[in-house]
Motif scaffolding. Structure first.
Motif, PDB file in Angstrom:
ATOM      1  N   GLU A 138     -64.805 115.730 -89.526  1.00 24.00           N
ATOM      2  CA  GLU A 138     -66.216 115.536 -89.207  1.00 24.00           C
ATOM      3  C   GLU A 138     -66.422 114.234 -88.420  1.00 24.00           C
ATOM      4  OE1 GLU A 138     -70.608 115.419 -91.411  1.00 24.00           O
ATOM      5  OE2 GLU A 138     -68.775 115.575 -92.616  1.00 24.00           O
ATOM      6  N   ALA A 139     -65.643 113.200 -88.750  1.00 21.48           N
ATOM      7  CA  ALA A 139     -65.751 111.926 -88.040  1.00 21.48           C
ATOM      8  C   ALA A 139     -65.381 112.092 -86.562  1.00 21.48           C
ATOM      9  CB  ALA A 139     -64.848 110.885 -88.699  1.00 21.48           C
ATOM     10  N   LEU A 140     -64.307 112.837 -86.281  1.00 25.48           N
ATOM     11  CA  LEU A 140     -63.902 113.049 -84.889  1.00 25.48           C
ATOM     12  C   LEU A 140     -64.966 113.826 -84.122  1.00 25.48           C
ATOM     13  CD1 LEU A 140     -60.093 113.874 -85.267  1.00 25.48           C
ATOM     14  CD2 LEU A 140     -61.124 111.777 -84.368  1.00 25.48           C
ATOM     15  N   ASP A 141     -65.581 114.807 -84.775  1.00 22.79           N
ATOM     16  CA  ASP A 141     -66.662 115.557 -84.132  1.00 22.79           C
ATOM     17  C   ASP A 141     -67.821 114.629 -83.765  1.00 22.79           C
ATOM     18  OD1 ASP A 141     -65.199 117.867 -84.427  1.00 22.79           O
ATOM     19  OD2 ASP A 141     -66.240 118.536 -86.240  1.00 22.79           O
ATOM     20  N   MET A 142     -68.148 113.703 -84.658  1.00 18.99           N
ATOM     21  CA  MET A 142     -69.248 112.761 -84.400  1.00 18.99           C
ATOM     22  C   MET A 142     -68.890 111.806 -83.265  1.00 18.99           C
ATOM     23  SD  MET A 142     -70.445 111.949 -88.319  1.00 18.99           S
ATOM     24  CE  MET A 142     -71.829 110.942 -87.820  1.00 18.99           C
ATOM     25  N   MET A 143     -67.604 111.465 -83.144  1.00 16.61           N
ATOM     26  CA  MET A 143     -67.189 110.530 -82.095  1.00 16.61           C
ATOM     27  C   MET A 143     -67.244 111.148 -80.701  1.00 16.61           C
ATOM     28  SD  MET A 143     -64.151 108.094 -83.578  1.00 16.61           S
ATOM     29  CE  MET A 143     -63.549 109.012 -84.970  1.00 16.61           C
ATOM     30  N   GLU A 144     -67.335 112.453 -80.624  1.00 15.20           N
ATOM     31  CA  GLU A 144     -67.512 113.088 -79.326  1.00 15.20           C
ATOM     32  C   GLU A 144     -68.888 112.771 -78.743  1.00 15.20           C
ATOM     33  OE1 GLU A 144     -66.782 117.234 -79.627  1.00 15.20           O
ATOM     34  OE2 GLU A 144     -64.647 117.013 -80.125  1.00 15.20           O
ATOM     35  N   GLN A 145     -69.844 112.465 -79.626  1.00 19.05           N
ATOM     36  CA  GLN A 145     -71.198 112.133 -79.184  1.00 19.05           C
ATOM     37  C   GLN A 145     -71.372 110.623 -78.999  1.00 19.05           C
ATOM     38  OE1 GLN A 145     -73.285 114.631 -78.449  1.00 19.05           O
ATOM     39  NE2 GLN A 145     -71.661 116.042 -79.087  1.00 19.05           N
ATOM     40  N   HIS A 146     -70.771 109.847 -79.897  1.00 16.21           N
ATOM     41  CA  HIS A 146     -70.928 108.385 -79.837  1.00 16.21           C
ATOM     42  C   HIS A 146     -69.653 107.739 -80.351  1.00 16.21           C
ATOM     43  CE1 HIS A 146     -73.874 104.845 -79.928  1.00 16.21           C
ATOM     44  NE2 HIS A 146     -72.669 104.344 -80.151  1.00 16.21           N
ATOM     45  N   VAL A 147     -68.998 106.955 -79.498  1.00 17.86           N
ATOM     46  CA  VAL A 147     -67.765 106.277 -79.887  1.00 17.86           C
ATOM     47  C   VAL A 147     -68.119 104.928 -80.515  1.00 17.86           C
ATOM     48  CG1 VAL A 147     -65.581 105.304 -79.109  1.00 17.86           C
ATOM     49  CG2 VAL A 147     -66.471 107.385 -78.039  1.00 17.86           C
ATOM     50  N   PRO A 148     -67.807 104.720 -81.787  1.00 15.77           N
ATOM     51  CA  PRO A 148     -68.164 103.458 -82.463  1.00 15.77           C
ATOM     52  C   PRO A 148     -67.177 102.343 -82.129  1.00 15.77           C
ATOM     53  CG  PRO A 148     -67.012 104.880 -83.989  1.00 15.77           C
ATOM     54  CD  PRO A 148     -67.131 105.662 -82.704  1.00 15.77           C
ATOM     55  N   ASP A 149     -67.577 101.136 -82.456  1.00 13.60           N
ATOM     56  CA  ASP A 149     -66.668  99.997 -82.308  1.00 13.60           C
ATOM     57  C   ASP A 149     -65.731  99.899 -83.504  1.00 13.60           C
ATOM     58  OD1 ASP A 149     -67.851  98.812 -79.854  1.00 13.60           O
ATOM     59  OD2 ASP A 149     -69.601  98.533 -81.137  1.00 13.60           O
ATOM     60  N   VAL A 150     -66.220 100.334 -84.675  1.00 13.35           N
ATOM     61  CA  VAL A 150     -65.455 100.216 -85.917  1.00 13.35           C
ATOM     62  C   VAL A 150     -65.564 101.512 -86.709  1.00 13.35           C
ATOM     63  CG1 VAL A 150     -65.230  98.976 -88.117  1.00 13.35           C
ATOM     64  CG2 VAL A 150     -65.853  97.725 -86.047  1.00 13.35           C
ATOM     65  N   VAL A 151     -64.462 101.929 -87.314  1.00 17.19           N
ATOM     66  CA  VAL A 151     -64.466 103.058 -88.253  1.00 17.19           C
ATOM     67  C   VAL A 151     -63.936 102.544 -89.590  1.00 17.19           C
ATOM     68  CG1 VAL A 151     -63.466 105.281 -88.860  1.00 17.19           C
ATOM     69  CG2 VAL A 151     -64.205 104.848 -86.510  1.00 17.19           C
ATOM     70  N   MET A 152     -64.747 102.678 -90.635  1.00 19.03           N
ATOM     71  CA  MET A 152     -64.300 102.345 -91.987  1.00 19.03           C
ATOM     72  C   MET A 152     -64.055 103.652 -92.718  1.00 19.03           C
ATOM     73  SD  MET A 152     -66.144 100.192 -95.065  1.00 19.03           S
ATOM     74  CE  MET A 152     -65.573  98.594 -94.519  1.00 19.03           C
ATOM     75  N   THR A 153     -62.819 103.885 -93.138  1.00 21.13           N
ATOM     76  CA  THR A 153     -62.487 105.190 -93.704  1.00 21.13           C
ATOM     77  C   THR A 153     -61.707 105.090 -95.009  1.00 21.13           C
ATOM     78  OG1 THR A 153     -61.311 107.284 -93.287  1.00 21.13           O
ATOM     79  CG2 THR A 153     -60.395 105.305 -92.268  1.00 21.13           C
ATOM     80  N   ASP A 154     -61.997 106.026 -95.900  1.00 23.70           N
ATOM     81  CA  ASP A 154     -61.197 106.206 -97.107  1.00 23.70           C
ATOM     82  C   ASP A 154     -59.864 106.829 -96.693  1.00 23.70           C
ATOM     83  OD1 ASP A 154     -60.497 106.288 -99.752  1.00 23.70           O
ATOM     84  OD2 ASP A 154     -61.669 108.067-100.232  1.00 23.70           O
ATOM     85  N   ILE A 155     -58.877 106.807 -97.595  1.00 22.41           N
ATOM     86  CA  ILE A 155     -57.589 107.429 -97.273  1.00 22.41           C
ATOM     87  C   ILE A 155     -57.558 108.895 -97.696  1.00 22.41           C
ATOM     88  CG2 ILE A 155     -55.144 107.501 -97.888  1.00 22.41           C
ATOM     89  CD1 ILE A 155     -54.955 104.592 -97.669  1.00 22.41           C
ATOM     90  N   LEU A 156     -57.733 109.163 -98.990  1.00 23.00           N
ATOM     91  CA  LEU A 156     -57.560 110.526 -99.488  1.00 23.00           C
ATOM     92  C   LEU A 156     -58.853 111.306 -99.364  1.00 23.00           C
ATOM     93  CD1 LEU A 156     -55.258 109.994-102.577  1.00 23.00           C
ATOM     94  CD2 LEU A 156     -54.676 110.370-100.184  1.00 23.00           C
ATOM     95  N   MET A 157     -58.874 112.240 -98.409  1.00 23.07           N
ATOM     96  CA  MET A 157     -60.048 113.079 -98.156  1.00 23.07           C
ATOM     97  C   MET A 157     -59.582 114.487 -97.798  1.00 23.07           C
ATOM     98  SD  MET A 157     -62.349 110.508 -95.773  1.00 23.07           S
ATOM     99  CE  MET A 157     -61.064 110.432 -94.510  1.00 23.07           C
ATOM    100  N   PRO A 158     -60.439 115.497 -97.997  1.00 23.59           N
ATOM    101  CA  PRO A 158     -60.075 116.859 -97.617  1.00 23.59           C
ATOM    102  C   PRO A 158     -60.089 117.034 -96.098  1.00 23.59           C
ATOM    103  CG  PRO A 158     -62.352 116.778 -98.368  1.00 23.59           C
ATOM    104  CD  PRO A 158     -61.768 115.425 -98.629  1.00 23.59           C
ATOM    105  N   GLU A 159     -59.578 118.144 -95.627  1.00 22.26           N
ATOM    106  CA  GLU A 159     -59.577 118.501 -94.199  1.00 22.26           C
ATOM    107  C   GLU A 159     -58.666 117.579 -93.390  1.00 22.26           C
ATOM    108  OE1 GLU A 159     -60.842 121.224 -92.894  1.00 22.26           O
ATOM    109  OE2 GLU A 159     -61.626 121.843 -94.830  1.00 22.26           O
ATOM    110  N   MET A 160     -59.044 116.308 -93.291  1.00 21.92           N
ATOM    111  CA  MET A 160     -58.238 115.329 -92.555  1.00 21.92           C
ATOM    112  C   MET A 160     -58.362 113.981 -93.256  1.00 21.92           C
ATOM    113  SD  MET A 160     -58.571 113.920 -88.623  1.00 21.92           S
ATOM    114  CE  MET A 160     -57.934 115.423 -87.863  1.00 21.92           C
TER     115      MET A 160
END
Length: 523
Positions: free
Chosen positions: A39-61
């Motif tokens: 879902e994050a990659l899909d959102m980045m197609e519309q707006h590329v952020p300067d920073v991504v803060m992400t958890d490690i263990l998540m479903p899908e990707m």
């Protein structure tokens, strides 16, 4: 403002990160949140952020897969890892994909703000590099060094030392001192570093809140040879700052592995940054080599075994305090510390939870034994625990606190009214899930509520309802260590039928809310 995308599969954590953290005060704006990497990659197609803060263990990707995709498509994005899973293998993967920071749940605000401020400075320096506006006599070298730590255009530079063996050392100042790092102080520290490393012609870069050393040599660089020089350098910087500004500072240094050329400078830099994330487990001002952070066992039961060892060590320590055997207690303290540090898998925030649980257990057992501990105040103890900035600070305070208890042993209470208090305590423990009020308890004892309240406070040092809440929270602590019980069910089991009130009381007693506590014990 710089833009941020938050990625976490747990809705409550995601919302808290977006809504409750001081983004704008530090120059950032959250532009969205996603529940997994896809879902994050899909959102980045519309707006590329300067920073991504992400958890490690998540479903899908998961977060590591997301970092890999971001590095390939948007290498300029700063990726920060946020996870309760302090796993060395994940860290190795994160380093390979250019992750710039590591934060462990439960997230401490001070750590979060420090990292944000450093990332903001890096982003500003990156902008200057991109626009070609880096100024000064050393602007060309500074631009080259920034590209090296980012892993960009490495082969475009021709400095002779780029063909040497290389180790990146990253110097980090304590939080109190970082707040004073203005432009002139940065320039002074940079020049002091250049003066010290002049003979070896070591390039120096201030990037974010860190001073970066590009240590190189035509022969392999030994850890043991380098450590002694870094110790002398640390003392030189501290003495220079004190003599010129009258300010004390503590310098921690993380060192990446030795690389065979400039093309791997970015990897060594990321390893050094990761090494600094372990600084809270060492004495202040430590020098931490990435190669010393050996990978822990891979079995899924490792953390469960560690938690069990911590509980056993805690119980043995508390028991020894009441026996008043100083030698045994000293041994139990060492055992407790060893259990906490095993594998260095717990964050400072998680360890603070363990310390608060130990203090609470000690106080409750003292009350049940009708013993007063005059040298231990719960409120002050919890404040000390959560004010600590490193494991070394916690260990020093905790050891001194227990030694004080041993030097000033508690005394048994011997009032005639003890039988009322003991009966009340028995009633509380046997009917924990039921409604318990001071008035009903007094009625059970056939005494006036005001009189019961007075003797209970005199006997135990606390109000009756506060005692009931502490006993309930202690039972909740035991149940939260199991994944089988839902938090709302635990709340009802221990007598809190209002979930919000349960959260409030639990945090008041333990220092964190039930969800944060469970994330430590079951992750």
């Amino acid at each position: 403002m710089y833009s941020v995308l938050v990625v976490d599969d747990e809705k409550n954590i995601r919302e808290r990160l977006v809504q409750s953290f001081p983004w704008s005060e530090n120059g950032f704006q959250v532009i969205g949140s996603a529940r997994d990497g896809r879902e994050a990659l899909d959102m980045m197609e519309q707006h590329v952020p300067d920073v991504v803060m992400t958890d490690i263990l998540m479903p899908e990707m998961n977060g590591i897969e997301l970092a890999k995709e971001i590095q390939a498509a948007h290498p300029q994005i700063k990726v920060l890892i946020l996870s309760a899973y302090d796993d060395f293998k994940y860290a190795q993967d994160a380093i390979r994909y250019g992750v710039k920071g590591y934060l462990l749940k439960p997230l401490m605000k001070s750590e979060f703000v420090d990292m944000l401020q450093g990332i903001a400075l890096e982003l500003r320096k990156d902008e200057e590099l991109e626009k070609g506006t880096i100024t000064g006599d050393d602007s060309h070298e500074e631009a080259m060094l920034i590209e090296l730590v980012k892993g960009n255009n490495v082969h475009a530079h021709a400095a002779p030392w780029l063909h040497d063996y290389l180790r990146i050392a990253v110097c980090s100042f304590e939080r109190r001192f970082v707040q004073e790092l203005g432009l002139f102080m940065r320039q002074f520290i940079t020049q002091a570093a250049r003066d010290f490393w002049k003979e070896s012609d070591t390039p120096v870069l201030f990037y974010g809140n860190h001073l970066v050393l590009f240590i190189h040599d035509k022969r392999p660089i030994s850890k043991y040879e380098l450590k002694g020089k870094l110790e002398r350098y640390s003392e030189f910087v501290k003495e220079s700052i004190f003599s010129s500004y009258g300010k004390q500072c503590i310098l921690s240094i993380g060192i990446g592995n030795m690389m065979g050329g400039a093309e791997s400078a970015g990897t060594s830099f990321n390893q050094a940054i990761f090494s600094l994330s372990y600084s809270s487990f060492y004495e202040q001002g430590s020098i931490i080599f990435y190669q010393d952070l050996s990978a822990p066992q891979s079995e899924g039961s490792f953390k469960e075994r560690t938690n069990e060892q911590i509980s056993v060590a805690m119980d043995a320590l508390i028991q020894s305090v009441f026996t008043q055997n100083k030698n045994e207690t000293a041994s139990r303290i060492r055992g407790f510390f060893d259990a906490l540090e095993q594998g260095k898998r717990l964050s400072l925030g998680e360890i603070q939870i363990v310390y608060s649980e130990c203090i609470l257990s000690l106080l409750l057992k003292a009350k049940d034994r009708r013993i007063i501990l005059p040298s231990l105040d719960k409120k002050q103890a919890l404040e000390q625990i959560y004010a600590a900035e490193s494991l070394a600070d916690l260990k020093k305070w905790f050891k001194a606190t227990l030694e004080s208890i041993m030097d000033h042993p508690g005394q048994e209470r011997d009032h005639d009214e003890n039988r009322y208090v003991l009966l009340a305590k028995q009633h509380v423990h046997s009917r924990l899930s039921e409604k318990i009020t001071l008035e009903e308890m007094a009625q059970q004892l056939f005494i006036h509520p005001a009189y019961f309240s007075s003797i209970f406070k005199k006997e135990t040092g606390q109000n009756f309802i506060d005692y009931v809440n502490e006993v309930r929270v202690r039972k909740a602590v035991e149940l939260l260590k199991s994944k089988d019980c839902k938090i709302k069910e635990i709340s009802i089991t221990v007598g809190f039928h209002n979930h919000s009130y349960f959260n409030k009381v639990f945090k008041k007693v333990i220092g964190v809310n039930p969800l944060e506590f469970r994330s430590h014990y079951t992750s």
